[in-house]
Motif scaffolding. Structure first.
Motif, short mmCIF file in Angstrom:
data_model
loop_
_atom_site.label_atom_id
_atom_site.label_comp_id
_atom_site.label_asym_id
_atom_site.label_seq_id
_atom_site.Cartn_x
_atom_site.Cartn_y
_atom_site.Cartn_z
N LEU A 65 0.83 -1.21 0.00
CA LEU A 65 0.00 0.00 0.00
C LEU A 65 0.86 1.26 0.00
CD1 LEU A 65 -2.96 1.05 0.27
CD2 LEU A 65 -2.51 1.18 2.71
N LEU A 66 1.84 1.31 0.87
CA LEU A 66 2.68 2.51 0.97
C LEU A 66 3.57 2.70 -0.25
CD1 LEU A 66 3.67 2.37 4.74
CD2 LEU A 66 1.92 3.80 3.64
N ARG A 73 -1.08 11.05 0.37
CA ARG A 73 -2.35 10.32 0.54
C ARG A 73 -2.18 9.03 1.33
NH1 ARG A 73 -3.97 11.17 -5.58
NH2 ARG A 73 -4.76 13.28 -5.42
N ARG A 74 -1.01 8.77 1.85
CA ARG A 74 -0.75 7.49 2.51
C ARG A 74 -1.53 7.33 3.81
NH1 ARG A 74 5.68 7.03 1.11
NH2 ARG A 74 5.33 6.40 -1.05
N GLY A 75 -1.69 8.38 4.56
CA GLY A 75 -2.46 8.28 5.80
C GLY A 75 -3.90 7.89 5.53
N THR A 76 -4.49 8.54 4.53
CA THR A 76 -5.87 8.21 4.16
C THR A 76 -5.96 6.78 3.62
OG1 THR A 76 -6.27 10.53 3.62
CG2 THR A 76 -7.81 8.91 2.71
N ALA A 77 -4.98 6.38 2.83
CA ALA A 77 -4.97 5.03 2.27
C ALA A 77 -4.88 3.98 3.38
CB ALA A 77 -3.83 4.87 1.28
N GLU A 78 -4.02 4.22 4.37
CA GLU A 78 -3.90 3.28 5.49
C GLU A 78 -5.21 3.21 6.27
OE1 GLU A 78 -1.76 1.12 6.90
OE2 GLU A 78 -0.34 1.33 5.26
N PHE A 83 -10.07 0.27 7.75
CA PHE A 83 -11.52 0.27 7.85
C PHE A 83 -12.14 -0.87 7.04
CE2 PHE A 83 -15.61 1.41 5.98
CZ PHE A 83 -16.38 1.53 7.13
N PHE A 84 -11.76 -0.98 5.75
CA PHE A 84 -12.40 -1.99 4.91
C PHE A 84 -11.99 -3.41 5.29
CE2 PHE A 84 -13.16 1.66 2.07
CZ PHE A 84 -14.53 1.51 1.95
N SER A 85 -10.76 -3.61 5.75
CA SER A 85 -10.38 -4.96 6.16
C SER A 85 -11.19 -5.39 7.38
CB SER A 85 -8.88 -5.05 6.44
OG SER A 85 -8.52 -4.28 7.56
N HIS A 86 -11.46 -4.46 8.29
CA HIS A 86 -12.30 -4.81 9.45
C HIS A 86 -13.78 -4.90 9.06
CE1 HIS A 86 -9.30 -4.93 12.55
NE2 HIS A 86 -8.79 -3.79 12.12
N PHE A 87 -14.22 -4.02 8.19
CA PHE A 87 -15.63 -4.04 7.79
C PHE A 87 -15.97 -5.35 7.09
CE2 PHE A 87 -19.06 -3.17 4.76
CZ PHE A 87 -20.04 -2.73 5.64
#
Length: 184
Positions: A65-66, A73-78, A83-87
């Motif tokens: 990812l990084l 934009r890396r903070g937002t990407a992380e 979020f999506f991996s937990h969702f």
């Protein structure tokens, strides 16, 4: 260091490590589900192996990812990745597996334990699909990393050129400098 080793060996190593981990975790999960009732210690060993290879993905996923997201934009990407991996992982999977287990139990003569065991097979399918997805990702990852490095290089070059164009204004001068054009 990791980048230099990856470039010398296989530029898609991060994605391939993730794929390999998931491909090993899938049969270990299957074995854990079916051997646990027969031989509990073997079931626990299979759970440990499956968990190890599932968790093997965490660091490489972050490295991937990084390496393909612009620095600003890396903070937002992380945050989105977490979020999506937990969702899709721990937040919704319990509802899905529980619902499938209820359907299996209501349409067959299996008890709740057996129906849950069969419903957990959904996880194995998802793990195999994830492994295939990482395998495909490995094909495109080296070029995506090169593209990101080119973009970063171009942005730095533009900033340097823009910084050279800005002249220092003496304090006694009445000339105003636009705040947006100052590069720190």
């Amino acid at each position: 260091y990791q980048r230099r080793v990856r470039e010398k060996t296989n530029p898609a190593a991060d994605a391939l490590v993730c794929a390999l981990g998931l491909f090993i975790a899938a049969p270990a999960t299957f074995a854990a589900l079916f051997f646990f009732e027969l031989i509990a210690p073997l079931g626990w060993a299979m759970i440990a192996i499956a968990e190890f290879f599932l968790f093997l993905n965490w660091a490489p996923v972050n490295a991937i990812l990084l390496s393909v997201v612009p620095p600003h934009r890396r903070g937002t990407a992380e945050a989105m990745q977490i979020f999506f991996s937990h969702f899709f992982g721990d937040a919704s999977s319990a509802l899905i597996v529980g619902g499938v287990s209820d359907i299996i139990q209501s349409t067959s003569d299996l008890g709740s334990t057996s129906s849950l065991r069969w419903a957990l097979m959904i996880n194995i399918v998802v793990v195999i699909l994830g492994g295939l997805w990482f395998w495909v990702c490995g094909k495109y990852l080296p070029e995506d990393r090169k593209t990101m490095l080119r973009q970063i290089s171009e942005e730095r070059h533009e900033l340097i050129n823009e910084a050279d164009a800005i002249s220092v204004v003496p304090e006694d001068s009445s000339t105003e400098v636009e705040y947006e054009k100052i590069v720190i």
